[in-house]
Scaffold this motif. Structure first.
Motif, PDB file in Angstrom:
ATOM      1  N   VAL A 119      -3.820   5.835  -9.667  1.00  0.00           N
ATOM      2  CA  VAL A 119      -4.745   6.965  -9.798  1.00  0.00           C
ATOM      3  C   VAL A 119      -4.000   8.278  -9.552  1.00  0.00           C
ATOM      4  N   ALA A 120      -3.150   8.286  -8.510  1.00  0.00           N
ATOM      5  CA  ALA A 120      -2.393   9.501  -8.192  1.00  0.00           C
ATOM      6  C   ALA A 120      -1.509   9.915  -9.371  1.00  0.00           C
ATOM      7  N   ALA A 121      -0.825   8.940  -9.951  1.00  0.00           N
ATOM      8  CA  ALA A 121       0.050   9.231 -11.098  1.00  0.00           C
ATOM      9  C   ALA A 121      -0.761   9.781 -12.270  1.00  0.00           C
ATOM     10  N   ARG A 122      -1.884   9.131 -12.552  1.00  0.00           N
ATOM     11  CA  ARG A 122      -2.712   9.562 -13.683  1.00  0.00           C
ATOM     12  C   ARG A 122      -3.281  10.967 -13.471  1.00  0.00           C
ATOM     13  N   ALA A 123      -3.665  11.247 -12.214  1.00  0.00           N
ATOM     14  CA  ALA A 123      -4.285  12.543 -11.930  1.00  0.00           C
ATOM     15  C   ALA A 123      -3.238  13.634 -11.678  1.00  0.00           C
ATOM     16  N   GLY A 124      -1.963  13.221 -11.566  1.00  0.00           N
ATOM     17  CA  GLY A 124      -0.911  14.205 -11.324  1.00  0.00           C
ATOM     18  C   GLY A 124      -0.946  14.808  -9.928  1.00  0.00           C
ATOM     19  N   VAL A 125      -1.341  13.992  -8.939  1.00  0.00           N
ATOM     20  CA  VAL A 125      -1.351  14.465  -7.539  1.00  0.00           C
ATOM     21  C   VAL A 125      -0.571  13.474  -6.677  1.00  0.00           C
ATOM     22  N   GLY A 126      -0.292  13.854  -5.453  1.00  0.00           N
ATOM     23  CA  GLY A 126       0.380  12.943  -4.535  1.00  0.00           C
ATOM     24  C   GLY A 126      -0.625  11.967  -3.935  1.00  0.00           C
ATOM     25  N   LYS A 127      -0.124  10.785  -3.533  1.00  0.00           N
ATOM     26  CA  LYS A 127      -0.991   9.786  -2.914  1.00  0.00           C
ATOM     27  C   LYS A 127      -1.717  10.346  -1.691  1.00  0.00           C
ATOM     28  N   HIS A 128      -0.989  11.161  -0.885  1.00  0.00           N
ATOM     29  CA  HIS A 128      -1.588  11.665   0.352  1.00  0.00           C
ATOM     30  C   HIS A 128      -2.789  12.560   0.064  1.00  0.00           C
ATOM     31  N   THR A 129      -2.787  13.218  -1.077  1.00  0.00           N
ATOM     32  CA  THR A 129      -3.943  14.043  -1.459  1.00  0.00           C
ATOM     33  C   THR A 129      -5.186  13.168  -1.594  1.00  0.00           C
ATOM     34  N   ILE A 130      -5.001  11.977  -2.155  1.00  0.00           N
ATOM     35  CA  ILE A 130      -6.130  11.056  -2.315  1.00  0.00           C
ATOM     36  C   ILE A 130      -6.533  10.481  -0.958  1.00  0.00           C
ATOM     37  N   TYR A 131      -5.540  10.017  -0.189  1.00  0.00           N
ATOM     38  CA  TYR A 131      -5.863   9.386   1.101  1.00  0.00           C
ATOM     39  C   TYR A 131      -6.522  10.360   2.082  1.00  0.00           C
TER      40      TYR A 131
ATOM     41  N   MET B 277     -32.884  14.302 -18.614  1.00  0.00           N
ATOM     42  CA  MET B 277     -32.897  14.822 -17.247  1.00  0.00           C
ATOM     43  C   MET B 277     -31.743  15.838 -17.077  1.00  0.00           C
ATOM     44  N   THR B 278     -32.036  17.041 -16.667  1.00  0.00           N
ATOM     45  CA  THR B 278     -30.959  18.008 -16.476  1.00  0.00           C
ATOM     46  C   THR B 278     -30.526  18.019 -15.013  1.00  0.00           C
ATOM     47  N   ASP B 279     -29.251  18.240 -14.830  1.00  0.00           N
ATOM     48  CA  ASP B 279     -28.726  18.321 -13.469  1.00  0.00           C
ATOM     49  C   ASP B 279     -28.658  19.795 -13.103  1.00  0.00           C
ATOM     50  N   HIS B 280     -29.582  20.198 -12.230  1.00  0.00           N
ATOM     51  CA  HIS B 280     -29.711  21.618 -11.911  1.00  0.00           C
ATOM     52  C   HIS B 280     -28.860  22.014 -10.708  1.00  0.00           C
ATOM     53  N   ARG B 281     -28.149  21.029 -10.124  1.00  0.00           N
ATOM     54  CA  ARG B 281     -27.399  21.343  -8.913  1.00  0.00           C
ATOM     55  C   ARG B 281     -26.091  22.047  -9.239  1.00  0.00           C
ATOM     56  N   ALA B 282     -25.669  22.869  -8.322  1.00  0.00           N
ATOM     57  CA  ALA B 282     -24.364  23.507  -8.482  1.00  0.00           C
ATOM     58  C   ALA B 282     -23.279  22.443  -8.312  1.00  0.00           C
ATOM     59  N   PRO B 283     -22.167  22.557  -9.025  1.00  0.00           N
ATOM     60  CA  PRO B 283     -21.089  21.579  -8.848  1.00  0.00           C
ATOM     61  C   PRO B 283     -20.596  21.607  -7.404  1.00  0.00           C
ATOM     62  N   ARG B 284     -20.384  20.393  -6.839  1.00  0.00           N
ATOM     63  CA  ARG B 284     -20.005  20.323  -5.431  1.00  0.00           C
ATOM     64  C   ARG B 284     -18.530  20.036  -5.251  1.00  0.00           C
ATOM     65  N   TYR B 285     -17.807  19.867  -6.357  1.00  0.00           N
ATOM     66  CA  TYR B 285     -16.419  19.445  -6.246  1.00  0.00           C
ATOM     67  C   TYR B 285     -15.507  20.419  -6.963  1.00  0.00           C
ATOM     68  N   ASP B 286     -14.314  20.594  -6.394  1.00  0.00           N
ATOM     69  CA  ASP B 286     -13.361  21.452  -7.091  1.00  0.00           C
ATOM     70  C   ASP B 286     -12.735  20.652  -8.234  1.00  0.00           C
ATOM     71  N   LYS B 287     -11.985  21.367  -9.044  1.00  0.00           N
ATOM     72  CA  LYS B 287     -11.462  20.774 -10.273  1.00  0.00           C
ATOM     73  C   LYS B 287     -10.520  19.592  -9.978  1.00  0.00           C
ATOM     74  N   ARG B 288      -9.701  19.720  -8.928  1.00  0.00           N
ATOM     75  CA  ARG B 288      -8.741  18.650  -8.638  1.00  0.00           C
ATOM     76  C   ARG B 288      -9.468  17.368  -8.199  1.00  0.00           C
ATOM     77  N   THR B 289     -10.484  17.549  -7.354  1.00  0.00           N
ATOM     78  CA  THR B 289     -11.252  16.380  -6.915  1.00  0.00           C
ATOM     79  C   THR B 289     -11.885  15.671  -8.116  1.00  0.00           C
ATOM     80  N   GLU B 290     -12.425  16.462  -9.014  1.00  0.00           N
ATOM     81  CA  GLU B 290     -13.055  15.862 -10.185  1.00  0.00           C
ATOM     82  C   GLU B 290     -12.018  15.162 -11.068  1.00  0.00           C
ATOM     83  N   THR B 291     -10.820  15.752 -11.168  1.00  0.00           N
ATOM     84  CA  THR B 291      -9.751  15.113 -11.953  1.00  0.00           C
ATOM     85  C   THR B 291      -9.395  13.750 -11.363  1.00  0.00           C
TER      86      THR B 291
END
Lengths: 193, 193
Positions: free
Chosen positions: A37-49, A1-15
């Protein structure tokens, strides 16, 4: 099955979503934390929240977004074949460690925590039901599903026996089991004339 | 439905089981303790542990023993009527506070604790399955159930849609829902010729 949809997320969200799944795989759902998760993804907690108000929603979103294509229904014109293929894909996903136990843990939490139950339904069950209904409706219009079959019950009737095995008897959900269940549901319990 | 069986428990055992259910009703399953049951029943803890090695087993046993008659199948010769009556009885029990939330808590625990899952199956699911199979087998012999219907799947097919609603969508399981599900399962999804 191929996924024909355009990506809906930016790179940081996907990370962030990938970091969530990687950590869940490593430590299990119970020990997963937004801090880690924040530490692993290299972002601040508030970015996730800002995007996900709770761990449950972050986990659901990550699990379902990154595995979404497998949950789509094909439409080859043969409803039985298409249901088999979609449900086989779903149980293959649940049979691939660690998704089965993680999903089981989530459903377990949904029995104690109404917010988790609501998120499970909003983020997974209802979208899945919409896809199921759309595919069954097309089949009903093509005469492959009885005109009397109540589509409102379809999700419970098709998924119920799988959840019963997954959550209650906790035996493995195999392709063979799915095929036998589908056949029994199509044939009906009552003798055919 | 009358319970024609001779009592299988002595008075002290029954007192312990009633104390268990009374306390579960008052404090919920999570806060139930064998110490509190012992105090309420006026027995020593060791008396309880001799018969029930864990709180989960004590609770199951009490819940099911004292409510067992409602889970029996009548046999009026009409399988649809008998299934309706038995399943209505079961969901009426789950709809009577506090049984629904207590049973939900147990199934939730079964997702984290294999001992609870094993006890749930041994003490409730398998005996229930045996009763279901016996009643369906008689119906199959009388031509009311298709000879092709795979009885091994009966429990999952009949119970699955109810568990799906009870555990996943968490909407009320009504008599009307049961009746519609039974009709759909009897008719089958495929068009009848």
């Amino acid at each position: 099955m191929t996924d024909h949809r355009a990506p809906r997320y930016d790179k940081r969200t996907e990370t962030i979503m990938r970091a969530t799944l990687d950590l869940a795989r490593e430590v299990g759902y119970a020990k997963l934390s937004i801090e880690a998760v924040a530490a692993r993804a290299g972002v601040g907690k508030h970015t996730i929240y800002r995007r996900w108000p709770s761990k449950g929603l972050l986990f659901h979103d990550s699990l379902l977004t990154l595995n979404e294509p497998v949950l789509d229904y094909p439409d080859t014109g043969d409803i039985m074949a298409d249901l088999r293929r979609q449900i086989h894909g779903t149980v293959d996903l649940l049979g691939t460690p660690p998704w089965g136990p993680l999903y089981q843990a989530l459903v377990g939490e949904a029995q104690h925590d109404p917010a988790v139950a609501a998120s499970l339904n909003e983020r997974f069950i209802r979208p899945q039901e919409e896809k199921t209904l759309a595919r069954l409706k097309a089949a009903q219009e093509q005469g492959q599903i009885s005109p009397d079959f109540d589509l409102d019950l379809a999700m419970a009737i098709l998924s119920g026996p799988l959840y019963f095995r997954f959550l209650i008897t906790q035996e493995p959900v195999t392709h063979d089991y799915i095929d036998r269940i589908l056949q029994a549901l199509f044939d009906g319990m009552e003798p055919r004339p």
